[in-house]
Design an enzyme around this catalytic site. Sequence first.
Site, mmCIF file in Angstrom:
data_model
loop_
_atom_site.group_PDB
_atom_site.id
_atom_site.type_symbol
_atom_site.label_atom_id
_atom_site.label_comp_id
_atom_site.label_asym_id
_atom_site.label_seq_id
_atom_site.Cartn_x
_atom_site.Cartn_y
_atom_site.Cartn_z
ATOM 1 N NE ARG A 228 -14.416 -17.754 5.531
ATOM 2 C CZ ARG A 228 -13.476 -18.330 6.044
ATOM 3 N NH1 ARG A 228 -13.241 -19.150 7.284
ATOM 4 N NH2 ARG A 228 -12.128 -17.641 5.570
ATOM 5 C CG HIS A 229 -22.899 -22.684 3.093
ATOM 6 N ND1 HIS A 229 -22.894 -24.051 3.770
ATOM 7 C CD2 HIS A 229 -23.772 -22.432 2.528
ATOM 8 C CE1 HIS A 229 -23.804 -24.460 3.228
ATOM 9 N NE2 HIS A 229 -24.479 -23.618 2.539
#
Length: 398
Positions: A228-229
Amino acid sequence: MAGELPLAGIRVLDLTQIYNGPYATFLMAMAGAEVIKVEPIGGEYLRRRDASSGAAMPFAMLNACKDSISLNLKSARGRELFLELVDTADVVAENYSPGVMDRLDLGWETLSARNPRLIVASGSGYGQDGAYQDMMAMDLTVQAMSGLMSVTGNADGPPMKSGAAVCDFGGGIHMYGAIMTALFERERTGRGSRIDIAMLDSVLMTMASNIGMLFGARKDIPLRTGNRHGGLSLCPYSVYPTSDGHIAVICNAERHWAALARCMGREELATDPRTLTNRERVTNMDFVDTTISAFTATRTTEELAAMLRAARVPSAPVRDLPDVLADEALHERGLLVRVEHPDFGTVSLPRSPIRLGGDARQADYRVSPAYARDNGRIYGELGYDGGAVEKLQESGVI
């Protein structure tokens, strides 16, 4: 071709080793510079790695288009010979441990006094000064010291290293940029300069998203966010399973999310209060990722890649390295080139990613040189005939 290249006429004495410095000088060689790899007796360390396991291939990749000479810098005669070469050079590049060049009496003061136009570029893990300068540095240890390792991996798992040598090559790229900047400055001032590039310094900016979240309002973001970011501020942003592999998907704009929703047959998600904007999708990240995974898991990677590309959803299949090296698009673009290497046979190797004038205007690819192949020619240019070169070899200077 060489006369048309931007760095034609620039001579580089390359004392670098392993990955960090050799990549900087490789980029210079591909841009037309004459790069003379000055190797210790027996050859650079990377050259001596076990070729049967593939460990020697990086040497071939990083030292294409260079020349090779041998020289014992620890001998008084070897030092004198190096200074004669310095008289002819524009750049000296090295990535020994800080202090080594000074101990050889070949530091900045000595070299710049000999050739005031000389640019001396030094690469290291932590810089030529400061509290960390004497720490031993390899890509792995700099990943640890820089914080890069702390932000890599899953939230519930241990820190992990990057699969790529990002600190080594980040340092090499910055060294190349610094040398180019110094060459430009020399055009204005007529004088050379000293360059100090630290791998640690070079990698910090790559963690911009991770650093940014430290100063945000949210305090519940874990250091490690898996795929994920890094700041958990964008959704979807992850790698999702397919029926035969994985695909990476990111939606930077609402139109991307609407297009993805249509591909999934879930048009209502474009107006669903839980997923209406990026802010809501970030709040409901588990729901978004679960929904996307349920969709992607039922289709092949190739099918999804074609579908999402047609819909203009930012995405890409997760490819294995053999597939990347065989990619005809990369060969046509000129990034990859098939060469016959005397040690490895037919191989695909990368050229410089720097394109000037809209094309791959680079030096004609020459495979990495045999050890000390160019002793006769380069020392001959200094006035040493065959007999003198032979005596230098017999005395252990070369």
